[in-house]
Design an enzyme around this catalytic site. Structure first.
Site, PDB file in Angstrom:
ATOM      1  N   VAL A 137       0.833  -1.205   0.000  1.00  0.00           N
ATOM      2  CA  VAL A 137       0.000   0.000   0.000  1.00  0.00           C
ATOM      3  C   VAL A 137       0.870   1.259   0.000  1.00  0.00           C
ATOM      4  CG1 VAL A 137      -1.706   1.333   1.280  1.00  0.00           C
ATOM      5  CG2 VAL A 137      -1.974  -1.146   1.072  1.00  0.00           C
ATOM      6  N   SER A 157      -4.352   4.310   6.844  1.00  0.00           N
ATOM      7  CA  SER A 157      -5.135   3.195   6.308  1.00  0.00           C
ATOM      8  C   SER A 157      -5.113   2.036   7.303  1.00  0.00           C
ATOM      9  CB  SER A 157      -4.535   2.730   4.974  1.00  0.00           C
ATOM     10  OG  SER A 157      -3.230   2.194   5.174  1.00  0.00           O
ATOM     11  N   LYS A 189      -6.187   0.091  10.500  1.00  0.00           N
ATOM     12  CA  LYS A 189      -7.483   0.038  11.162  1.00  0.00           C
ATOM     13  C   LYS A 189      -7.448  -0.081  12.696  1.00  0.00           C
ATOM     14  CE  LYS A 189      -8.389  -3.063   7.808  1.00  0.00           C
ATOM     15  NZ  LYS A 189      -7.791  -2.568   6.586  1.00  0.00           N
ATOM     16  N   ALA A 248     -11.514   0.569   1.086  1.00  0.00           N
ATOM     17  CA  ALA A 248     -10.391   1.151   0.331  1.00  0.00           C
ATOM     18  C   ALA A 248     -10.684   2.625   0.032  1.00  0.00           C
ATOM     19  CB  ALA A 248     -10.126   0.332  -0.941  1.00  0.00           C
ATOM     20  N   THR A 293     -13.099   3.868  -1.832  1.00  0.00           N
ATOM     21  CA  THR A 293     -14.523   4.178  -1.999  1.00  0.00           C
ATOM     22  C   THR A 293     -14.939   5.071  -0.829  1.00  0.00           C
ATOM     23  OG1 THR A 293     -14.874   2.092  -3.131  1.00  0.00           O
ATOM     24  CG2 THR A 293     -16.819   3.147  -2.192  1.00  0.00           C
ATOM     25  N   LYS A 326     -13.615  -2.693  10.491  1.00  0.00           N
ATOM     26  CA  LYS A 326     -14.273  -1.704   9.624  1.00  0.00           C
ATOM     27  C   LYS A 326     -15.661  -1.354  10.156  1.00  0.00           C
ATOM     28  CE  LYS A 326     -11.747  -3.275   5.519  1.00  0.00           C
ATOM     29  NZ  LYS A 326     -11.760  -4.240   4.396  1.00  0.00           N
TER      30      LYS A 326
END
Lengths: 336, 336
Positions: free
Chosen positions: B14, B122, B124, B153, B155, B223
């Protein structure tokens, strides 16, 4: 707690729905955002009610709903016979909220910005014809100019494009942006011809008495123009190609169905090119939404395909966008 | 033009994808946002490369890809043996970008915020266990703490919830938030049992060598916890119920199919209650996404149903969220 002064232009269905949200969710806005709204003026076509200490929204709704116009409200309030430009100039407010259909509203939007007021609008023509001037003026003065409710009601496609996916380059969008035409086309699928389907829509309050804005594709065209301005660069409604659904025949709808397809009024938005027209889409495609919904399929370089779908019309659905913008504009104005 | 100093933590898939976006879209960021990024440090598990004048990202990518670790890069650059806390303290940066999997990163996120640095992450677990502390610290100091890439991601569901629909009260959400489990369940529908489907996913690079985070529902649980914090109030991963897909049998998948249903790992997020578990969903339901996609169906008081669907995994798709946040954080930091 911060108190924000609102000047409300338009007290038709959307304006009243916004007033109802402001009223019924007062505690929510206070607790969640430490915001309190004071509506200092409300204008409809009959006049402007103006009270710097704040108008009782409950009463305003009652007067409008019982008498049809604000000018009937003469016992407690002064009613002024202002033009919108005059109202913008006279009334001291932090945010001007435009929920009218005034095609020339860009003039008083500009006047309001020059006067240091933020703008929240659900009114499309100002942006569809003067995007560049309006956004330019707002940016120059560091004032909010927010317009979530102009496209897909409160479904937050404007937030998504203005505040999200900032690293992506948009390649194109396909969208169904007008619920009335989707309803009419769905009725035609069930065998009604265009004229009958339109009458059904009018009877149910889905189409207006003068349905031309929806049926000729103008409403979807305004929205597609605004999406282009956000995704690519400013253009105007005059730069785009629009064909409505008035000429779609029952035969065409039937033949599409036989091929496993259906007809929708689709907006295609690409760099420098916007087309709104009835198009055959495969039945499983995301563009085959139900009539109350709108959808946008966005293609970008990094994300590939991104889809947002939700209410595209409706009073509280539109008020959702207007009031969300009122909150956002309030939070952005002058510190805490 | 404004130059923004970035300190990059994590240079795995990433991190490198984000570096590639920063490199390849340099002109885009300069033209569209008047922003220029200077990466002043990059840390991987082998060490920290630090150069206040800015690291050549092209070279950094080459070193990492050829030698597997940054510490091999000793000809032009100093490599320091910092802990993340030390790196945060030593390196002068505007924004700390965390693309690691460090479960204890909240400590150095807090240190960075206390040091006046904005955060883009990014990663979590910091939010799934310490949302309240992290967001509280960022708000107190008026610093950006952005985490678009933690859920779906790039979105933009985080943007949608944080910056859109501000007038709506969310009633609940249902979401498919983990692409790997969707892939495995889809393979099982085609007749592979769980073990074989998992092996296929691993062979294709869809599942990791240690697949437990995905398969046990932990990733989706992190998430869903973050979504609950945004939609309702802060909770932690310890407060939610998670059941993975490891016990789903071929028989269950087949029986669901016979009833016109399919099994997905669904996160249900309601006020005070988050459940992640394999659930049967009707085949036509929006929750039956393809494996590379995630979806969230959000129910609110004003809008009704709102759907956002898009990439849920992938390198450039995740970099999209990370770099969008870098742009947003940069625009919010210290004037123009």
């Amino acid at each position: 707690m911060r108190e924000v002064k609102l000047s409300l232009f338009g007290f038709g269905n959307v304006g009243r729905a916004a007033a109802r949200v402001l009223l019924s969710k007062e505690a929510f806005f206070r607790e969640k955002y430490l915001l309190k709204f004071r509506v200092v003026s409300i204008s409809d076509t009959s006049g402007t009610v103006w009270l710097p200490e704040g108008i009782d929204l409950r009463e305003a709704l009652m007067v409008k709903e019982n008498f049809g116009k604000l000018s009937s409200w003469t016992n407690d309030y002064e009613v002024y016979n202002f033009t919108p430009e005059e109202a913008v100039r006279e009334v001291d407010a932090d945010i001007v909220v435009d929920v009218t259909n005034d095609k020339n509203a860009y003039k008083w939007h500009l006047a309001a910005l020059r006067d240091g007021k933020g703008i929240v609008t659900s009114n499309k023509p100002p942006l569809a014809f003067h995007y560049s001037d309006l956004i330019g003026e707002a940016e120059k003065r560091d004032l909010p100019y927010l317009f979530e409710a102009t496209v897909m009601a409160g479904t937050p496609i404007i937030t998504l494009l203005r505040e999200g996916i900032l690293a992506d380059s948009i390649e194109g969008m396909e969208a169904v942006l007008n619920a009335t035409t989707t309803f009419i086309l769905s009725q035609m699928e069930m065998g009604q011809d265009f004229e009958r389907a339109l009458k059904t829509a009018q009877r149910l309050g889905i189409a207006e008495r003068d349905p031309s804005g929806d049926v000729l594709g103008i409403d979807a065209g305004y929205k597609a123009t605004i999406l282009h301005c956000l995704a690519f660069h400013p253009i105007t409604f005059d730069d785009i190609t629009v064909k409505g659904i008035a000429e779609v025949t029952l035969g065409e709808v039937r033949r599409a169905r036989e091929r496993g397809r259906t007809i929708r009024l689709v907006a295609t938005v690409e760099k420098g090119k916007v087309v709104v027209e009835p198009r055959e889409v495969p039945l499983g495609s995301p563009l085959t939404v139900e009539s109350h919904e709108n959808i946008a399929v966005i293609r970008t370089d990094l994300l590939g395909e991104l889809v947002i779908r939700g209410a595209g019309a409706g009073l509280k659905e539109t008020a959702s966008g207007v009031v969300s913008d009122i909150v956002k504009a309030s939070l952005s104005l002058g510190g805490a």
